[in-house]
Motif scaffolding. Structure first.
Motif, short mmCIF file in Angstrom:
data_model
loop_
_atom_site.label_atom_id
_atom_site.label_comp_id
_atom_site.label_asym_id
_atom_site.label_seq_id
_atom_site.Cartn_x
_atom_site.Cartn_y
_atom_site.Cartn_z
N PRO A 136 11.35 -0.34 -1.92
CA PRO A 136 10.15 -0.24 -2.76
C PRO A 136 8.89 -0.54 -1.96
O PRO A 136 8.94 -1.18 -0.90
N GLU A 171 15.82 -3.24 -2.89
CA GLU A 171 15.64 -3.32 -4.34
C GLU A 171 16.23 -4.60 -4.91
O GLU A 171 15.58 -5.30 -5.71
N ARG A 218 11.50 5.93 -9.07
CA ARG A 218 12.17 4.69 -8.69
C ARG A 218 11.20 3.51 -8.71
O ARG A 218 11.53 2.42 -9.18
N LEU A 245 11.46 0.12 -10.90
CA LEU A 245 11.49 -1.21 -10.29
C LEU A 245 10.38 -2.10 -10.84
O LEU A 245 10.58 -3.30 -11.05
#
Length: 238
Positions: free
Chosen positions: A13, A63, A88, A92
């Motif tokens: 991320p 993650e 994604r 998250l």
């Protein structure tokens, strides 16, 4: 600051190192305290130097590590991320696991994970609406994150350069706006495009078709953003 990722870290991320440092210092914790908290609550063993490396922007958590770090720092995962841009990253930011989100929107988990990996959107309108609700995605972000923005751009380009009336229904399937608003927006795009082409010809006295073509390409290159602006649903800068 966001951390640049390399080939092996492409799924990591977009970590906000400065936010992590600020949150840790506000709690009066050392890097060792954070590493211990991650191990005690999540079973992930880290060295304090790893936490320091994240804060310096030298590396970024995975993650699972991001979720554990947020727990150790008593914050939401979103507080440790730069502005989310992908599906994604939006997931998250809200702390959803892939399996939980897939179940929520009524999609097979493997199909959802393929979507996150850049696969084409094959869901239903109901699933799209559920995904937008779960991740708090405005319509522009939903189309961008599910890979449907390119299709919208193609339809809008055709509407602007030919007869816009024939594109009300197909555009409406991707962007379910009220019909009258959609008609008004498509007509404005059509008028703006042709006004741009006419203006560029007048600037050059009609002797520079390359300039006209460039102006037209520039307009069409930003047509999706202009569409959402005219529709009153412009996405804030990321």
């Amino acid at each position: 600051m966001p951390v640049n990722t390399h080939d092996g870290d492409a799924r990591r991320p977009p970590f906000n190192a400065a936010a992590a440092r600020r949150l840790r210092e506000a709690l009066g914790m050392t890097h060792a305290h954070v590493a211990y908290g991650i191990w005690a609550a999540y079973g992930i063993q880290l060295q304090p130097v790893t936490v320091a490396s994240w804060e310096l922007g030298e590396s970024a958590p995975t993650e699972a590590e991001l979720t554990a770090l947020a727990g150790a720092l008593w914050c939401a995962p979103a507080e440790l991320l730069s502005a989310p841009g992908t599906l994604r990253e939006h997931r998250l930011a809200l702390g959803f696991a892939p399996a939980d989100l897939a179940r929520w929107i009524g999609m097979d988990q493997s199909a959802y994970e393929r979507l996150e990996d850049g696969g084409p959107w094959r869901g239903t309108e109901r699933q799209a609406a559920a995904l937008a609700e779960a991740l708090q995605l405005p319509r522009p972000a939903l189309l961008r994150c599910t890979g449907q923005e390119e299709q919208l751009a193609e339809l809008l380009t055709s509407a602007a350069t030919t007869r816009w009336q024939g594109f009300v229904r197909p555009v409406g399937k991707l962007a379910p706006l009220p019909k009258e608003l959609l008609q008004d927006v498509l007509q404005q795009l059509h008028d703006e495009y042709h006004a741009t082409m006419a203006a560029s010809l007048s600037w050059t006295g009609g002797d520079a078709p390359d300039e006209s073509g460039r102006a037209g390409r520039d307009f069409l290159g930003g047509i999706v953003a202009e569409f959402w602006r005219l529709a009153g649903e412009a996405e804030p800068p990321r």
